[in-house]
Write a protein that holds these residues in place. Sequence first.
Motif, PDB file in Angstrom:
ATOM      1  N   LEU A 110       0.921  -1.004  -0.080  1.00 42.03           N
ATOM      2  CA  LEU A 110      -0.081   0.051  -0.066  1.00 42.03           C
ATOM      3  C   LEU A 110       1.009   1.279   0.037  1.00 42.03           C
ATOM      4  N   ASP A 137      -7.830  11.041   5.689  1.00 37.32           N
ATOM      5  CA  ASP A 137      -8.419  10.459   5.021  1.00 37.32           C
ATOM      6  C   ASP A 137      -7.427   9.596   4.139  1.00 37.32           C
ATOM      7  N   ARG A 163      -6.210   6.633   6.670  1.00 39.73           N
ATOM      8  CA  ARG A 163      -6.937   5.925   7.188  1.00 39.73           C
ATOM      9  C   ARG A 163      -6.958   4.481   6.495  1.00 39.73           C
ATOM     10  N   PRO A 164      -6.935   4.380   5.146  1.00 43.18           N
ATOM     11  CA  PRO A 164      -6.888   2.969   4.665  1.00 43.18           C
ATOM     12  C   PRO A 164      -5.856   2.007   5.210  1.00 43.18           C
ATOM     13  N   PHE A 170      -5.860  -1.992   5.948  1.00 45.55           N
ATOM     14  CA  PHE A 170      -4.946  -2.731   5.078  1.00 45.55           C
ATOM     15  C   PHE A 170      -3.983  -3.734   6.196  1.00 45.55           C
TER      16      PHE A 170
END
Length: 315
Positions: free
Chosen positions: A79, A99, A102-103, A107
């Motif tokens: 990522l 934002d 946040r992933p 992940f």
Amino acid sequence: MQEDPRLSSLHLHGHEAALKAFRTALSSGRLPHAWLITGPPGIGKATFAFRVARIILQGEDPESPAGRRISAATHADLLVVSRSFDEKRQRFRGEIVADDVRPINAFLRRTAAEGGWRVVIVDGAEWLNRSAANALLKILEEPPPEAVLLLTSSAPGRLLPTIRSRCRKLDLTSLEGHDLQRIVAKQIPDITPADMQRILDGAQGSVGRAFALLVDNGGKMAGMAQEVLKGVSASRAYQIAEIVLKKDDGFNLFFSMLSDFLQNEARHSARQGQKQSASLAQTWEAIMRLQTETERFNLDKQETLLEAMTLVSKA
């Protein structure tokens, strides 16, 4: 055009000591979960981070399944987080926001798709705003097993001390001339000897700067920076600002050249025992702060250029 770091990581030039330090840590079985990769802008920190990711994910061979997926940006266990691109304004946003970060949580919560490690690259960590930095800090405080975070930064002093303290630091240095020459020649095989020498003289070991200098056909940008050092009128300053902003990445290149010339002038004045050396050093600090704040907060670049030229002309 500079090569995508995913691809350039297949033939990394320089940084042998840092790469050896990482391989040693990996082979010891006690791999730190977070690494802070630092060094001047444009020397290949992102390229180095992708090379490290290839090592961890067993994708150093470009023809291997993992190697092909990393090159194609489709590897499920890798990522990448960086400043997003504003399509409307046609420029990178001034910061990495929560934002964007946040992933990472989702992940890292899931099992590795290929049964091994998961790798997160945060490219340009100095652009994290406060909320994003705090979100990343929480991840660093409780890292999941078999996960590695690679943070790159040209200005690690801007990071939260608590983030820096939770990372193993790897300092990358400017590239040697022969390494830089090989990189440029690979991307631009028909470059003239004169242009190559001009780039090597001005790039200061930075790949990013080398390619920016190519945009400065005939050294026009450098000539304008030197002109500003001698003092320019308000009308001429407006002309220079317009020319600079029409160039791809002209803003950063012009500031970089102006900074170099100011530093050289300050050193020369200091060696000569001249009183203006302190004023020149203060001016250098002021214009570097202007450039940073303009990039970070999406300020008007023309106004910044005019203010910088006014400061330099006074100095």
